[in-house]
Design an enzyme around this catalytic site. Structure first.
Site, short mmCIF file in Angstrom:
data_model
loop_
_atom_site.label_atom_id
_atom_site.label_comp_id
_atom_site.label_asym_id
_atom_site.label_seq_id
_atom_site.Cartn_x
_atom_site.Cartn_y
_atom_site.Cartn_z
N GLU A 1 -8.21 -36.27 -30.09
CA GLU A 1 -8.76 -36.47 -31.44
C GLU A 1 -7.69 -36.80 -32.48
O GLU A 1 -7.46 -36.05 -33.44
CB GLU A 1 -9.56 -35.24 -31.87
CG GLU A 1 -10.73 -34.93 -30.98
CD GLU A 1 -11.59 -33.77 -31.48
OE1 GLU A 1 -11.23 -33.18 -32.53
OE2 GLU A 1 -12.60 -33.45 -30.85
N GLU B 1 -15.38 -33.48 -24.54
CA GLU B 1 -15.82 -32.29 -25.28
C GLU B 1 -17.21 -32.53 -25.83
O GLU B 1 -17.51 -33.61 -26.33
CB GLU B 1 -14.90 -31.96 -26.47
CG GLU B 1 -13.60 -31.31 -26.16
CD GLU B 1 -12.83 -30.95 -27.43
OE1 GLU B 1 -13.49 -30.63 -28.46
OE2 GLU B 1 -11.60 -30.98 -27.40
#
Length: 464
Positions: free
Chosen positions: A163, A350
């Site tokens: 991320e 995720e």
């Protein structure tokens, strides 16, 4: 639910969120050690000093993963545990810890997926400018080389960065994450250096001749306009450019989105975004990891001085943390990436939900909301696969309740409950459900959701 043959069902964690032992065996501080000790930055002043004490409980935690039966486990390596000063001297005790992790996973028949950077930049590098400093990308590549040479033969999947949008913009623009900066210009410069670090990291892994597949994980959101008006559509396009295309375009197309370059050029200095870096950023990868949590409905808002856009408050159903529950949004993102950007394999690295979890008087942790959430999102992934999207795995966030960044220990994402005061682990009903789902895939049984639910009600919870 029947998933494709070879589809990986796994769980995910990150080093600072679970390991603890922040000052043991040579580890030095990261930016999150510093940030969590800054008054007012983390809920209740929580830190990752102990977290889940995973550093001391690794064998029993790996046994828990085996008990749940996961195909794969995604975890991160802490840069300040391996190279405490960010560059230079290697900490062999840190290397040995991750080697034991990998050996333990292989012994239990669990496929490792290793994330090389999950937000824990060595503080000593932050003191030199952190991700605002171009040199940090080169230091990252040197760190990747060290890890690849030490552990490369044992790692089937490498993720360079987790991320980078959060590292850049939540950490340097919104200020909610480490290092707590609030400058759009610094955030944009950091985003470029993170992307450069990714590209250099890919090249370092290739140079080390690692046998595993190499990729990156992006948190992508599903963005739609509140109304079919020019102003709302333009606002939604800017949020999409900010959260999605700013990273997808350079990685897959070796360019930044032109509309966002034009927009940002009126606000900040873009000279550190060197065109000569773009081919490095676009170094070929083998897969893309997609982290998914958010669906945004966006309307124009001139009071927002950066993007002139506002995200509307999600409407029910929502998670306990207020995020929209809309499995179709994940499917939309996966289909979009496959259509507009790449035919590479995709992994949902995720996806998960906060729930108001607690231990019942008989020692159980029942989280039917999380079971419904996981069932819906995994089924959306299944539908994508049936429609021809090359999606090959799903990693639920998270294996354990853990230190949830600025929220400290107030949010619980885990399929395993952690009583932080005693470090007791209890597999939640969602973990039992996940175990049954995994077993059904291995046995080739297309079980109905109802039959799985009935069995998890009968089986109850287990603890370790």
């Amino acid at each position: 639910m029947k998933l494709p043959d070879g589809f990986l069902l796994g769980l995910a964690t990150a080093a600072y969120q679970i390991e603890g032992a922040v000052a043991e065996d040579g580890r030095e501080p990261s930016i999150w050690d510093t940030f969590s000790r800054t008054p007012g930055k983390v809920h209740h002043g929580d830190t990752g000093d102990i977290a889940c004490d995973h550093y001391h409980r690794v064998e029993s935690d790996l046994d828990l993963l085996a008990d749940i039966g996961v195909d794969a486990y995604r975890f991160s390596i802490a840069w300040p545990r391996v190279i405490p000063d960010g560059r230079g001297v290697i900490n062999l005790k840190g290397i040995d810890f991750y080697k034991r992790m990998l050996d333990g996973l292989h012994t239990r028949g669990i496929t490792p997926m290793v994330t090389l950077y999950h937000w824990d930049l060595p503080q000593v590098l932050e003191d030199k400018g952190g991700w605002r400093n171009r040199d940090t990308a080169r230091y990252f590549a040197d760190y990747v080389t060290v890890v690849a040479e030490a552990l490369g033969a044992e790692v089937p999947f490498w993720v360079t960065l987790n991320e980078p949008w959060c590292s850049a913009f939540v950490g340097h623009f919104e200020g909610r994450h480490a290092p707590g900066d609030t400058s759009l210009e610094n955030a944009i410069h950091a985003s470029h250096h993170l992307l450069l670090a990714h590209g250099l990291g890919v090249q370092a892994l290739r140079a080390a001749n690692v046998p595993g597949s190499v990729g990156v994980t992006l948190n992508l959101s599903n963005v739609t306009a509140a109304r079919n008006t020019t102003r709302d559509l333009s606002a939604a396009a800017r949020i999409d450019g900010f959260e999605n295309r700013w990273f997808l375009d350079p990685i897959f197309n070796a360019r930044y989105p032109s509309d966002m370059l034009e927009w940002y050029s009126e606000k900040v200095d873009l000279s550190p975004l060197r065109d000569s870096d773009l081919q490095t950023i676009a170094s070929p990868i083998d897969f893309l990891g997609v982290n998914f949590y958010e669906y945004h409905v966006v309307e124009a808002d001139s009071s927002d001085l950066v993007h002139e856009a506002r995200k509307l408050t999600p409407t029910p159903p929502v998670t306990a943390s207020g995020l929209s529950v809309r499995p179709q949004s994940l499917a939309d993102v996966l289909r979009r990436v496959a259509k507009e950007y790449t035919h590479l394999p995709l992994y949902v690295t995720e996806n998960g939900a906060v729930n108001n979890d607690y231990v019942t008087p008989d020692g159980r942790v029942d989280d039917p909301e999380r079971v419904d959430y996981l069932n819906g999102y995994i089924d959306a992934v299944r539908q994508c696969a049936e429609d021809g999207v090359d999606v090959r795995g799903y990693f639920a966030w998270s294996f354990l309740d853990n230190f949830e960044w600025a929220h400290g220990y107030s949010l619980r994402f885990g399929l395993v409950y952690v009583a932080f005061g005693t470090q007791t682990r209890i597999i939640k009903s969602s973990g039992i459900w996940y175990r049954e789902l995994i077993a059904s895939q291995r046995n080739g049984i297309d079980e109905t959701d109802a039959s799985i639910a009935v069995r998890h009600e009968l089986e109850g919870s287990s603890s370790a």
